[in-house]
Motif scaffolding. Structure first.
Motif, PDB file in Angstrom:
ATOM      1  N   GLY A   1      18.774  54.057  22.697  1.00  0.00           N
ATOM      2  CA  GLY A   1      18.543  53.100  23.774  1.00  0.00           C
ATOM      3  C   GLY A   1      18.964  51.697  23.393  1.00  0.00           C
ATOM      4  N   GLN A   2      18.653  51.289  22.166  1.00  0.00           N
ATOM      5  CA  GLN A   2      19.054  49.962  21.692  1.00  0.00           C
ATOM      6  C   GLN A   2      20.571  49.849  21.593  1.00  0.00           C
ATOM      7  N   MET A   3      21.205  50.905  21.101  1.00  0.00           N
ATOM      8  CA  MET A   3      22.663  50.898  21.003  1.00  0.00           C
ATOM      9  C   MET A   3      23.300  50.761  22.377  1.00  0.00           C
ATOM     10  N   LEU A   4      22.769  51.493  23.361  1.00  0.00           N
ATOM     11  CA  LEU A   4      23.334  51.461  24.706  1.00  0.00           C
ATOM     12  C   LEU A   4      23.180  50.092  25.369  1.00  0.00           C
ATOM     13  N   ARG A   5      22.249  49.297  24.893  1.00  0.00           N
ATOM     14  CA  ARG A   5      22.041  47.974  25.481  1.00  0.00           C
ATOM     15  C   ARG A   5      22.924  46.897  24.866  1.00  0.00           C
ATOM     16  N   THR A   6      23.757  47.284  23.888  1.00  0.00           N
ATOM     17  CA  THR A   6      24.671  46.303  23.277  1.00  0.00           C
ATOM     18  C   THR A   6      26.024  46.340  23.979  1.00  0.00           C
TER      19      THR A   6
ATOM     20  N   TRP B   1      29.681  49.408  24.572  1.00  0.00           N
ATOM     21  CA  TRP B   1      30.486  49.705  25.752  1.00  0.00           C
ATOM     22  C   TRP B   1      31.949  49.339  25.536  1.00  0.00           C
ATOM     23  N   LEU B   2      32.189  48.253  24.830  1.00  0.00           N
ATOM     24  CA  LEU B   2      33.573  47.900  24.490  1.00  0.00           C
ATOM     25  C   LEU B   2      34.186  48.973  23.592  1.00  0.00           C
ATOM     26  N   PHE B   3      33.388  49.442  22.623  1.00  0.00           N
ATOM     27  CA  PHE B   3      33.885  50.425  21.663  1.00  0.00           C
ATOM     28  C   PHE B   3      34.188  51.759  22.323  1.00  0.00           C
ATOM     29  N   ILE B   4      33.297  52.215  23.209  1.00  0.00           N
ATOM     30  CA  ILE B   4      33.516  53.528  23.820  1.00  0.00           C
ATOM     31  C   ILE B   4      34.673  53.482  24.826  1.00  0.00           C
ATOM     32  N   ILE B   5      34.856  52.335  25.509  1.00  0.00           N
ATOM     33  CA  ILE B   5      36.013  52.194  26.409  1.00  0.00           C
ATOM     34  C   ILE B   5      37.299  52.146  25.584  1.00  0.00           C
ATOM     35  N   PHE B   6      37.255  51.425  24.463  1.00  0.00           N
ATOM     36  CA  PHE B   6      38.388  51.391  23.530  1.00  0.00           C
ATOM     37  C   PHE B   6      38.761  52.815  23.116  1.00  0.00           C
ATOM     38  N   GLY B   7      37.749  53.606  22.732  1.00  0.00           N
ATOM     39  CA  GLY B   7      38.004  54.982  22.298  1.00  0.00           C
ATOM     40  C   GLY B   7      38.539  55.868  23.405  1.00  0.00           C
ATOM     41  N   THR B   8      38.086  55.625  24.629  1.00  0.00           N
ATOM     42  CA  THR B   8      38.564  56.427  25.765  1.00  0.00           C
ATOM     43  C   THR B   8      40.040  56.186  26.010  1.00  0.00           C
ATOM     44  N   PHE B   9      40.474  54.937  25.927  1.00  0.00           N
ATOM     45  CA  PHE B   9      41.898  54.637  26.108  1.00  0.00           C
ATOM     46  C   PHE B   9      42.729  55.222  24.967  1.00  0.00           C
ATOM     47  N   CYS B  10      42.205  55.145  23.734  1.00  0.00           N
ATOM     48  CA  CYS B  10      42.930  55.728  22.604  1.00  0.00           C
ATOM     49  C   CYS B  10      43.055  57.246  22.752  1.00  0.00           C
ATOM     50  N   ALA B  11      41.928  57.898  23.081  1.00  0.00           N
ATOM     51  CA  ALA B  11      41.943  59.354  23.210  1.00  0.00           C
ATOM     52  C   ALA B  11      42.814  59.802  24.382  1.00  0.00           C
TER      53      ALA B  11
ATOM     54  N   ALA C   1      34.863  56.189  14.841  1.00  0.00           N
ATOM     55  CA  ALA C   1      33.599  56.384  15.551  1.00  0.00           C
ATOM     56  C   ALA C   1      32.491  56.801  14.591  1.00  0.00           C
ATOM     57  N   SER C   2      32.807  57.726  13.677  1.00  0.00           N
ATOM     58  CA  SER C   2      31.816  58.184  12.710  1.00  0.00           C
ATOM     59  C   SER C   2      31.373  57.047  11.794  1.00  0.00           C
ATOM     60  N   ALA C   3      32.352  56.276  11.285  1.00  0.00           N
ATOM     61  CA  ALA C   3      32.036  55.186  10.360  1.00  0.00           C
ATOM     62  C   ALA C   3      31.283  54.057  11.054  1.00  0.00           C
ATOM     63  N   VAL C   4      31.703  53.694  12.261  1.00  0.00           N
ATOM     64  CA  VAL C   4      31.049  52.604  12.993  1.00  0.00           C
ATOM     65  C   VAL C   4      29.629  52.998  13.385  1.00  0.00           C
ATOM     66  N   ALA C   5      29.437  54.236  13.838  1.00  0.00           N
ATOM     67  CA  ALA C   5      28.097  54.700  14.216  1.00  0.00           C
ATOM     68  C   ALA C   5      27.142  54.619  13.037  1.00  0.00           C
ATOM     69  N   ARG C   6      27.625  54.958  11.851  1.00  0.00           N
ATOM     70  CA  ARG C   6      26.755  54.959  10.669  1.00  0.00           C
ATOM     71  C   ARG C   6      26.510  53.559  10.127  1.00  0.00           C
ATOM     72  N   THR C   7      27.541  52.712  10.097  1.00  0.00           N
ATOM     73  CA  THR C   7      27.397  51.394   9.472  1.00  0.00           C
ATOM     74  C   THR C   7      26.865  50.324  10.425  1.00  0.00           C
TER      75      THR C   7
ATOM     76  N   TYR D   1      21.902  58.282  13.508  1.00  0.00           N
ATOM     77  CA  TYR D   1      23.357  58.451  13.491  1.00  0.00           C
ATOM     78  C   TYR D   1      23.818  59.645  14.327  1.00  0.00           C
ATOM     79  N   SER D   2      23.145  60.778  14.187  1.00  0.00           N
ATOM     80  CA  SER D   2      23.608  62.010  14.843  1.00  0.00           C
ATOM     81  C   SER D   2      23.663  61.861  16.361  1.00  0.00           C
ATOM     82  N   VAL D   3      22.580  61.331  16.937  1.00  0.00           N
ATOM     83  CA  VAL D   3      22.553  61.170  18.392  1.00  0.00           C
ATOM     84  C   VAL D   3      23.525  60.076  18.822  1.00  0.00           C
ATOM     85  N   ASN D   4      23.531  58.961  18.097  1.00  0.00           N
ATOM     86  CA  ASN D   4      24.414  57.847  18.467  1.00  0.00           C
ATOM     87  C   ASN D   4      25.885  58.248  18.397  1.00  0.00           C
TER      88      ASN D   4
END
Length: 403
Positions: free
Chosen positions: A216-221, A225-235, A330-336, A343-346
């Protein structure tokens, strides 16, 4: 510590097996031969279902990993995939094509897709914890194994069709998944508190506990949202060519082997971008990943303009590296950035960008090809996606510097 390298090696080999989900195309032809009444859209929907269930498996079992040991999640993965493959082998009837198609969606798309996501997150979660100082490299190596799975095991399964037939191949693949996941489950584990303390000494000279964000805290940052949109365009940009590399190559008179090359660079890109992340940090890795799509897209546009196949051999592999790079990021950013406690859910939530990309990339590419009759507009769109990703990366870099 020898233990962590054993975890990484066994994890990578298991991810190689799980990566067979990306070899769906090898199952497509035998199914179409047996069920000619099925359309290509009917068959293709199976892969879409498996990708959706793959993402759901990551999210659901990511939550379970907060309370269960990874070995039990990996064992569950083997059971689900085994059931999926064997059920497909025994539930497809030529006299009942419609019901058979539904069962294909349920067992291959549902059971196998969910099972692969289950094993995928169990291995990433457990093995990644052994490498707190090198999250990019460890995640990149694991994901390289997953990326190569479709290429290596897909070729093996294809050869098995000739000797065993399609249905018996599915049966033996199901058994193989169960055996491997069961054996590795006896070894796969998280580091103990003492081992974690020893591993963390080398991490920026501190053993201090990282602050972890709940989902929930992650989703409020805004960064998420910038990161997941970035990843969607890359994928999406990557999928525009990953699934069409061979037709693109033959269209311009190049060898179909370029499809193999793209797969290799797709797998290798996961390690390369992971290493860049470890050495230079998030900001540089984001910029590099976006620039790859711009360079690759421009080379493909030049290929269309000049007809020079050499440019194609440069452009397609570069796109492959960019496509493979984001999962490692995505894996590295989620963890760090958001911590290891959740980490697993995020990471599962971040990986859900594949659901959008699986529709957006291939569908848009097909639509553009239908309208134009060539790949030129697809290449332009890949470049545009790269530019958008680059601009998003710049915004994230600015946020990173502001803290």
């Amino acid at each position: 510590m020898k233990t962590r390298w054993k975890q990484l090696i066994l994890g990578t080999l298991t991810m190689l097996l799980l990566g067979l989900i990306y070899a769906w195309s090898i199952f497509r032809e035998p199914l179409l031969e047996s069920f000619p009444m099925w359309s290509m859209a009917d068959i293709s929907l199976t892969f879409t279902v498996s990708m959706i269930m793959f993402c759901l498996g990551i999210i659901v079992c990511g939550k379970l990993l907060e309370k269960m040991k990874p070995r039990w999640i990996l064992l569950l993965s083997g059971i689900l995939i085994c059931i999926g493959f064997i059920a497909v082998a025994y539930s497809l009837y030529l006299h009942d094509p419609q019901s058979s198609l539904v069962r294909l969606y349920i067992f291959y798309g549902g059971f196998c897709g969910f099972g692969v996501g289950t094993g995928y997150i169990a291995i990433l979660n457990a093995v990644g914890a052994w490498f707190p100082e090198k999250p990019g490299l460890a995640g990149g190596i694991l994901l390289m194994g997953f990326g190569f799975g479709g290429l290596i095991l897909g070729s093996i399964a294809d050869a098995m069709f000739d000797y065993l037939g399609f249905l018996w191949t599915l049966f033996y693949l199901g058994i193989a998944f169960l055996i491997v996941c069961t054996l590795v489950s006896f070894v796969l584990r998280n580091p103990t508190e003492e081992e974690m303390a020893a591993l963390s000494v080398g991490k920026k000279g501190s053993t201090e506990e990282d602050h972890s964000f709940t989902t929930g805290q992650m989703l409020r940052t805004s960064y998420f949202w910038l990161f997941i949109i970035f990843g969607t365009f890359c994928a999406s940009g990557g999928l525009m060519v990953i699934n069409s590399a061979v037709p693109i190559a033959t269209h311009f008179g190049a060898s179909a082997a370029v499809g193999l090359i793209v797969s290799i660079f797709n797998g290798g890109g996961r390690v390369v971008i992971g290493m860049i992340f470890d050495k230079f940090g998030t900001s540089v890795a984001l910029i590099y990943n976006a620039i790859l799509f711009i360079i690759g897209g421009v080379l493909l546009i030049l290929t269309a303009m000049t007809g020079n196949a050499l440019l194609l051999w440069l452009g397609l592999p570069i796109i492959g590296v960019g496509y493979g790079g984001f999962p490692a990021l995505a894996s590295a950013v989620a963890r760090t950035r958001w911590g290891k406690a959740h980490y697993s859910v995020n990471f599962g939530i971040i990986s859900s960008n594949l659901i959008v990309a699986a529709f957006m990339g291939p569908y848009l590419s097909g639509l553009l090809q239908d309208l134009s009759g060539n790949f030129n507009s697809t290449f332009v769109m890949i470049t545009i996606f790269g530019v958008v990703a680059f601009l998003l990366a710049l915004v994230m870099v600015r946020k990173e510097r502001r803290g």
